[in-house]
Design a protein around this motif. Structure first.
Motif, short mmCIF file in Angstrom:
data_model
loop_
_atom_site.label_atom_id
_atom_site.label_comp_id
_atom_site.label_asym_id
_atom_site.label_seq_id
_atom_site.Cartn_x
_atom_site.Cartn_y
_atom_site.Cartn_z
N LEU A 152 11.19 17.19 10.49
CA LEU A 152 11.98 15.95 10.49
C LEU A 152 11.14 14.77 10.01
N LEU A 153 9.88 14.77 10.38
CA LEU A 153 8.97 13.72 9.91
C LEU A 153 8.84 13.76 8.40
N LYS A 154 8.75 14.97 7.86
CA LYS A 154 8.61 15.12 6.41
C LYS A 154 9.83 14.57 5.69
N GLN A 155 11.00 14.77 6.26
CA GLN A 155 12.23 14.27 5.64
C GLN A 155 12.32 12.75 5.68
N SER A 156 11.70 12.15 6.71
CA SER A 156 11.82 10.71 6.92
C SER A 156 10.68 9.91 6.31
N LEU A 157 9.67 10.57 5.79
CA LEU A 157 8.45 9.91 5.33
C LEU A 157 8.74 8.87 4.25
N SER A 158 8.17 7.65 4.44
CA SER A 158 8.43 6.58 3.49
C SER A 158 7.41 5.46 3.67
N PRO A 159 7.08 4.72 2.59
CA PRO A 159 6.23 3.53 2.74
C PRO A 159 6.89 2.49 3.65
N GLN A 160 8.20 2.57 3.79
CA GLN A 160 8.94 1.64 4.65
C GLN A 160 9.14 2.17 6.07
N GLY A 161 8.47 3.27 6.41
CA GLY A 161 8.68 3.88 7.72
C GLY A 161 7.79 3.35 8.83
N LEU A 162 7.13 2.23 8.57
CA LEU A 162 6.17 1.69 9.52
C LEU A 162 6.80 1.35 10.87
N GLU A 163 7.97 0.72 10.85
CA GLU A 163 8.64 0.34 12.08
C GLU A 163 8.99 1.57 12.92
N ASP A 164 9.51 2.61 12.25
CA ASP A 164 9.85 3.84 12.97
C ASP A 164 8.61 4.47 13.60
N PHE A 165 7.51 4.49 12.85
CA PHE A 165 6.27 5.05 13.39
C PHE A 165 5.83 4.25 14.61
N SER A 166 5.85 2.94 14.50
CA SER A 166 5.37 2.10 15.59
C SER A 166 6.18 2.29 16.85
N ARG A 167 7.46 2.56 16.72
CA ARG A 167 8.31 2.79 17.90
C ARG A 167 8.11 4.19 18.46
N ALA A 168 7.76 5.13 17.62
CA ALA A 168 7.59 6.51 18.07
C ALA A 168 6.37 6.71 18.96
N MET A 183 0.85 -1.20 0.00
CA MET A 183 0.00 0.00 0.00
C MET A 183 0.88 1.25 0.00
N LYS A 184 1.36 1.58 -1.17
CA LYS A 184 2.29 2.70 -1.29
C LYS A 184 1.63 4.05 -1.04
N GLU A 185 0.28 4.07 -1.06
CA GLU A 185 -0.39 5.34 -0.81
C GLU A 185 -0.27 5.78 0.65
N PHE A 186 0.10 4.83 1.54
CA PHE A 186 0.33 5.17 2.95
C PHE A 186 1.83 5.25 3.20
N ARG A 187 2.23 6.37 3.78
CA ARG A 187 3.63 6.54 4.16
C ARG A 187 3.70 6.84 5.66
N PHE A 188 4.83 6.48 6.26
CA PHE A 188 4.99 6.57 7.70
C PHE A 188 6.35 7.18 8.04
N ALA A 189 6.43 7.71 9.25
CA ALA A 189 7.72 8.19 9.76
C ALA A 189 7.66 8.24 11.28
N GLY A 190 8.81 8.12 11.90
CA GLY A 190 8.93 8.25 13.35
C GLY A 190 10.29 8.80 13.69
N VAL A 191 10.34 9.83 14.54
CA VAL A 191 11.61 10.49 14.84
C VAL A 191 11.71 10.82 16.33
N HIS A 192 12.90 11.16 16.75
CA HIS A 192 13.15 11.66 18.10
C HIS A 192 13.17 13.18 18.07
N THR A 193 12.35 13.81 18.90
CA THR A 193 12.30 15.28 18.93
C THR A 193 12.76 15.86 20.26
N GLY A 194 12.93 15.02 21.28
CA GLY A 194 13.34 15.51 22.59
C GLY A 194 12.23 15.51 23.62
N ILE A 195 11.01 15.10 23.22
CA ILE A 195 9.93 14.98 24.21
C ILE A 195 10.30 13.88 25.21
#
Length: 388
Positions: free
Chosen positions: A121-137, A1-13
């Motif tokens: 930062l999320l915009k830079q990391s956005l990817s169909p393969q970013g599911l794992e990063d999102f899930s951890r975030a 499902m390439k129409e869905f993209r994901f991202a997860g980052v560290h922001t300091g929260i």
């Protein structure tokens, strides 16, 4: 499902470099449905989400962990609105199609500076393969990310579904005590999706408990892009419903298995009840009982605690008719303990990581069940240290 993209980052929260902000972005407006906490103390993102979802469309979901943005008054609502606006501006998505979720400590204002730097930062990391990063975030006290992927063939085409959840503590079935997001490429009307989500929730997230506490931030959101071209209708709706049920149930199991301090996954099935409500009440009371939960942790087949919980549940019961099984071992038959040999066999069963107990009330035909976990010293330590 390439129409869905994901991202997860560290922001300091959150400290120690842990990911604490994530996003789901669909490349088109998705039909959407959501369920929220029944707690009367609702977090600001829930209050905002209840308004946004009324239109049945969503394209972006922003989630932060480490701060619940709850009990933060007017400022909390303003911050939730502002974070949605920042997503709208950065990702060129209409503001009314942006959902936000938060999870973490109650009572602290959102650190909006982290959102201003984190969203780019999320915009830079956005990817169909970013599911794992999102899930951890989106995790808080969770020990592992919770992801499930399913697919079925409908009308000769593949329909996909991805589910992501977080949840470990404050888990009680008053809607669903966690954050969960389901993405599918099916084409389904938002009203129909809402009905199907309610049904799936009743069989999954509304039949789990870890500690009996209801969170202020619960959100279960489903997005349907329509990319597959498969229109869900009365003819194929059963297949879609089964996939949605399976996705939600698998996520719910992961939440209970990851319960704070948990070492075992337990299931209580109550059958033979006179009414559906009686079956629910008895199963819920047993699953919520701290005495039952600690007995499971201690690998003690304490049948008295289970039958006592059913007896105080408000359900109609007759102790002289009850049968109680640990897996296939009968520990109580028609209200009578079956002796030390049966108890020794039940004790062996309780050494397993997953166990099922069945209480037959022998009063009717109705049944229900709950998934729950044991109660260990770990739960006390995690929550005693949560803010420190």
């Amino acid at each position: 499902m390439k129409e869905f993209r994901f991202a997860g980052v560290h922001t300091g929260i959150k400290k120690e470099g842990l990911k604490d902000m994530g996003i789901i972005l669909c490349d088109r407006p998705a039909n959407a449905a959501a369920l929220f906490t029944k707690n009367r103390v609702k977090a600001a993102p829930v209050l905002l989400g209840e308004k946004v979802i009324q239109k049945g469309l969503c394209q972006a979901v922003l989630v932060n962990s480490g701060n619940a943005n709850c009990f933060t008054g007017d400022q909390g609502l303003e911050d939730a609105e502002k974070s949605a606006s920042l997503v709208s501006e950065s990702f060129a998505v209409p503001r009314e199609r942006v959902m936000v979720s938060s999870t973490g400590v109650i009572g602290a204002p959102l650190p909006m500076d982290k959102f201003r730097t984190g969203i780019p930062l999320l915009k830079q990391s956005l990817s169909p393969q970013g599911l794992e990063d999102f899930s951890r975030a989106i995790l808080t006290t969770d020990t592992f990310p919770k992801i499930i992927e399913n697919q079925v063939e409908i009308d000769g085409k593949r329909v996909h579904m991805i589910g992501i959840a977080k949840g470990s503590g404050m888990i009680r079935p008053d809607m669903a005590t966690m954050l969960a997001y389901v993405c599918t490429n099916a084409d389904i009307d938002s009203m129909d999706l809402k009905k199907r989500l309610i049904l799936a929730n009743e069989k999954s997230f509304s039949r789990i408990t870890v500690d009996g506490d209801t969170s202020t931030n619960d959100t279960l959101l489903c997005l349907a892009s329509g990319q597959s071209g498969v229109v869900i209708d009365s003819g194929n709706g059963k297949i879609f419903q089964e996939m949605l049920d399976k996705t939600c149930l698998e996520l719910a199991k992961m939440v209970v298995r990851d319960g704070e301090g948990a070492t075992k996954l337990a299931r209580i099935v109550v059958k033979g009840a006179g009414t559906a409500e009686d079956a629910f009440r008895a199963a819920e009371a047993i699953a919520h009982s701290n005495l039952v939960k600690t007995a499971i942790y201690g690998q003690d087949p304490n049948w008295g605690r289970i039958t006592a919980a059913a007896g105080r549940s408000g359900a109609r019961v007759d102790p002289d008719l009850m049968d109680l099984y640990f897996e296939d071992v009968a520990l109580v038959v028609k209200g009578k303990w079956q002796g030390r040999e049966a108890e020794a066999k039940a004790s062996e069963i309780m050494k397993k990581e997953e166990i099922t107990m069945t209480l037959d009330l022998n009063l009717g035909q109705e049944s229900d069940g709950f998934l729950f976990c044991d109660f260990s010293e770990g739960y006390v330590k995690i929550n005693a240290d949560y803010r420190t």
